[in-house]
Design an enzyme around this catalytic site. Structure first.
Site, short mmCIF file in Angstrom:
data_model
loop_
_atom_site.label_atom_id
_atom_site.label_comp_id
_atom_site.label_asym_id
_atom_site.label_seq_id
_atom_site.Cartn_x
_atom_site.Cartn_y
_atom_site.Cartn_z
N HIS A 38 -3.93 7.02 7.80
CA HIS A 38 -4.77 6.18 7.00
C HIS A 38 -6.17 6.27 7.81
O HIS A 38 -6.28 6.36 8.93
CB HIS A 38 -4.37 4.82 7.01
CG HIS A 38 -3.73 4.22 5.96
ND1 HIS A 38 -3.94 3.45 5.02
CD2 HIS A 38 -2.43 4.87 5.40
CE1 HIS A 38 -3.08 3.47 4.14
NE2 HIS A 38 -2.26 4.38 4.11
N GLU A 106 -5.10 7.56 -1.81
CA GLU A 106 -5.77 6.32 -2.19
C GLU A 106 -6.94 6.40 -2.06
O GLU A 106 -7.56 6.73 -1.20
CB GLU A 106 -5.02 5.30 -1.70
CG GLU A 106 -3.49 5.08 -1.52
CD GLU A 106 -3.15 5.75 -0.06
OE1 GLU A 106 -3.73 5.95 0.98
OE2 GLU A 106 -1.66 6.12 -0.24
#
Length: 317
Positions: A38, A106
């Site tokens: 991430h 995302e």
């Protein structure tokens, strides 16, 4: 036979904590490692986001367990040619015990350069081409690629493992799962969804490995565990495309206020009851998952590893 591994959360723990947890996981009898990739955590309370490739290098020196990225997005934030080089190096460091898990990403992580966030079909199209580029480069030859989304010019990777790096593809719906079956060496998910596993196998996945990650919150005090799980990870219960489209940790924090606490209790294994933890893992076994990775949300890391080593893993294995 199902294999149980440990899920390293890059969103919640700093690099040194991740290495310590990996070592504890190996000592406790976990057989593999998953590690998330991430740029941002899902919410500010989680509080971390180390660069995964630096952590993987450290893992290669700290444990002997196989490692999978869960998952890297090789389409926007980092060009697939760079991911190809990073994955090749990781596989060399880990003596071939490395799997490149990839997904379509995302907005939370991929919008940081100001690019427009593509529609789902376009993201899958980009992912397919990115995997093609990575595999071309992993052959060790000079690559010139002129695709719809990516260009590579006179590129060659010199540091390569003896065997090709396996590439597993994530999918949370039928379209992405069918893509995983078509282009992946394996399949990654976070749901005990027997229907999606069957879709993967029927669409060409056959007997290729299926990996899945899940989270538990072990704590001697059940209320403490529930409070922590709800505050840190209620984002996992957001419906539809929200996880893919919300761009900021603050947006996730706002959306999480809509998740009832009881939903969190039902979703995660909360507290210290060994049977509750075993039950959560068995849902994935019954769904046909080959490798299951468990993340500890709670702060009592010692209690978690002790309980899993002595009470939970022996029953599952």
């Amino acid at each position: 036979m199902t294999s149980i591994g440990y899920f390293l959360s890059s969103e919640q723990f700093d690099p040194k904590q991740l290495i310590e947890q990996a070592q504890r996981a190996e000592q406790a009898g976990f057989e593999r490692l998953w590690i998330s990739d991430h740029f941002h955590p899902w919410n500010d309370a989680q509080g971390q986001s180390p660069f995964v490739w630096g952590v993987i290098g450290a893992l290669s020196q700290a444990t002997s367990l196989p490692v999978t990225t869960a998952v890297t997005c090789p389409t926007m934030r980092i060009h697939p040619a760079i991911i190809a080089q990073a994955a090749a190096t990781a596989a060399c460091q880990l003596d071939g015990k490395f799997v490149l898990g990839v997904g379509s990403g995302e907005a939370l992580n991929e919008h940081i350069f100001g690019d427009a966030w593509p529609a789902p079909a376009m993201r899958l199209e980009m992912l397919e081409e990115a995997v093609e580029v990575i595999r071309e480069l992993h052959r060790g030859e000079v690559v010139n690629h002129r695709g719809k989304h990516y260009r590579v010019e006179d590129a060659r990777i010199y540091t390569l493992p003896t065997e090709a790096v396996p590439i597993y593809v994530s999918g949370f719906g039928p379209q992405a799962t069918r893509l995983a079956a078509r282009i992946g060496d394996g399949y990654c998910t976070v749901m005990p969804d027997a229907e999606l596993v069957a879709t993967f196998r029927a669409a060409g996945g056959g007997d290729r490995p299926v990996q899945a990650g899940t989270k538990v919150c072990w704590d001697r005090d059940e209320q403490t565990a529930l409070d922590l799980a709800h505050r840190l990870w209620a984002n996992e219960l957001l419906p539809g495309q929200l996880a893919q489209t919300l761009p900021r940790p603050q947006d996730f924090e706002d959306a999480m206020t809509l998740v009832p606490r009881e939903s969190t209790r039902e979703h995660f294994a909360i507290g210290a009851d060994p049977q509750r933890h075993q039950q959560q893992v068995r849902q994935f076994i019954e769904a046909g998952v080959d490798e299951i990775y468990v993340q500890q949300i709670g702060t009592d890391i010692d209690g978690f590893f002790s309980a899993w080593e002595k009470q939970i893993l022996p029953e599952l294995q």
